[in-house]
Design a protein around this motif. Structure first.
Motif, PDB file in Angstrom:
ATOM      1  N   ASN A 197      77.687  75.971  40.083  1.00 26.91           N
ATOM      2  CA  ASN A 197      75.983  76.472  40.283  1.00 26.91           C
ATOM      3  C   ASN A 197      75.684  74.785  41.471  1.00 26.91           C
ATOM      4  O   ASN A 197      75.877  74.221  41.668  1.00 26.91           O
ATOM      5  N   THR A 202      75.755  71.964  39.893  1.00 27.36           N
ATOM      6  CA  THR A 202      77.018  71.746  38.845  1.00 27.36           C
ATOM      7  C   THR A 202      78.079  71.880  38.977  1.00 27.36           C
ATOM      8  O   THR A 202      78.814  72.077  39.785  1.00 27.36           O
ATOM      9  N   LEU A 319      75.090  79.498  33.440  1.00 26.22           N
ATOM     10  CA  LEU A 319      74.396  79.018  34.146  1.00 26.22           C
ATOM     11  C   LEU A 319      73.093  80.148  34.187  1.00 26.22           C
ATOM     12  O   LEU A 319      73.299  80.972  34.440  1.00 26.22           O
TER      13      LEU A 319
END
Length: 320
Positions: A197, A202, A319
């Motif tokens: 992400n 991330t 996510l």
């Protein structure tokens, strides 16, 4: 050719033992390779080597990665015992490749006993090393390589691959240097320092043993040393969680840590056990938390966030 299902039934009857899932998958794979008449097969050992079901194969090359403390309940609790188990894949009158490391003397001894040609790669054979946020660059022998993987451990792995390719060339396999260079530049390894992400940034890394966490720490210090960081940590029960936590938390003592029980309560250590150990290592860090895995990753807001400690959680990443 008899059906594999019938062979499994006959085996069970004769030995009163079930085939493991990995043994079934390996059998299917070998049949598939045979039917397709493959020129080259890269067959990865499941666990250890000596007693692994892949060890029925007599390879052109036995390639060794990093030999470290892992699966100790099965392979042994010393590096020597683990190395001996892994060295079980070494075959008579064949070839082996390994990057120089602590266990190399054991590999060397066993290769000598089996007339196996051992190729040891040394760090001083690598030159012109550099890196940026995307690639690592280095020269090995006569090849200038751009590698689309993070961490110096991946440089070592790439050199093992390059040495294996050289042996294949010597065995009359035609492999073009341009294809080698292009492949390493474009290689993609999911769950190994993978950006999953971008907002917030991330990164997932399945680092789950001492060597892997050392590599993870080294990369993170190189690329994100001065960033605000949060780590979501999940570790399965068979791993040396105390060593993993000691290394990770002492490397980044001012960061935020969220400990989870992973995505499988039977397989993973509880978040409470990880939290308790963490408070022993960083008693003054007030940013130590527990949470369930999905809530933890969906709450990430730091400048850079990491999901680390196990490959098993990768399938549960979702996510928002």
């Amino acid at each position: 050719m008899p059906l594999l299902e019938n062979i499994i039934k006959e085996y069970k009857k004769a030995f009163n033992r079930e085939f493991t899932r990995f043994e079934i998958l390996t059998s299917i794979a070998l049949l598939y390779f045979y039917e397709k008449n493959c020129d080259i097969v890269i067959l990865e050992v499941g666990l250890g080597g000596k007693f692994d079901c892949t060890n029925i194969v007599h390879p052109i090359i036995s390639a060794f990665g990093s030999i470290s403390f892992d699966h100790m309940s099965i392979l042994g609790n010393t590096l020597e015992k683990i190395a001996i188990e892994k060295a079980g894949i070494i075959k008579e009158n064949s070839n082996s490749v390994i990057f120089n490391q602590k266990a190399v003397s054991i590999i060397k001894e066993i290769c000598l006993s089996k007339n196996n040609n051992l190729n040891i790669i040394y760090e001083n054979e690598i030159s012109n090393y550099n890196y940026d946020n995307i690639y690592q660059y280095f020269k090995y022998k006569n090849l200038n390589i751009t590698l689309n993987l993070k961490g110096k451990k991946q440089i070592e792995n790439a050199c093992v691959v390059l040495e294996c390719i050289q042996i294949l060339k010597e065995n009359n396999f035609k492999i073009n240097d341009k294809n080698i260079i292009t492949s390493l530049q474009n290689i993609y390894h999911p769950a190994r320092y993978e950006i999953i992400n971008k907002n917030p940034l991330t990164i997932f890394d399945g680092a789950h043993n001492e060597n892997a966490i050392d590599n993870f720490i080294s990369i993170t210090k190189d690329l994100y040393k001065n960033c605000q960081k949060t780590f979501v940590v999940s570790i399965i029960k068979t791993k040396d969680y105390k060593t993993i936590l000691e290394k990770l938390l002492t490397a980044f003592p001012d960061s935020t840590y969220i400990f989870t029980s992973g995505n499988n309560l039977e397989k993973f250590l509880s978040s409470d056990i990880l939290f308790e150990e963490a408070t022993k290592i960083l008693p003054n860090n007030k940013n130590l938390y527990t949470n369930n895995f999905k809530e933890a990753i969906n709450s990430l807001q730091s400048e850079v966030n990491f999901i680390v400690g196990s490959f098993y959680t990768y399938s549960s990443i979702n996510l928002k």
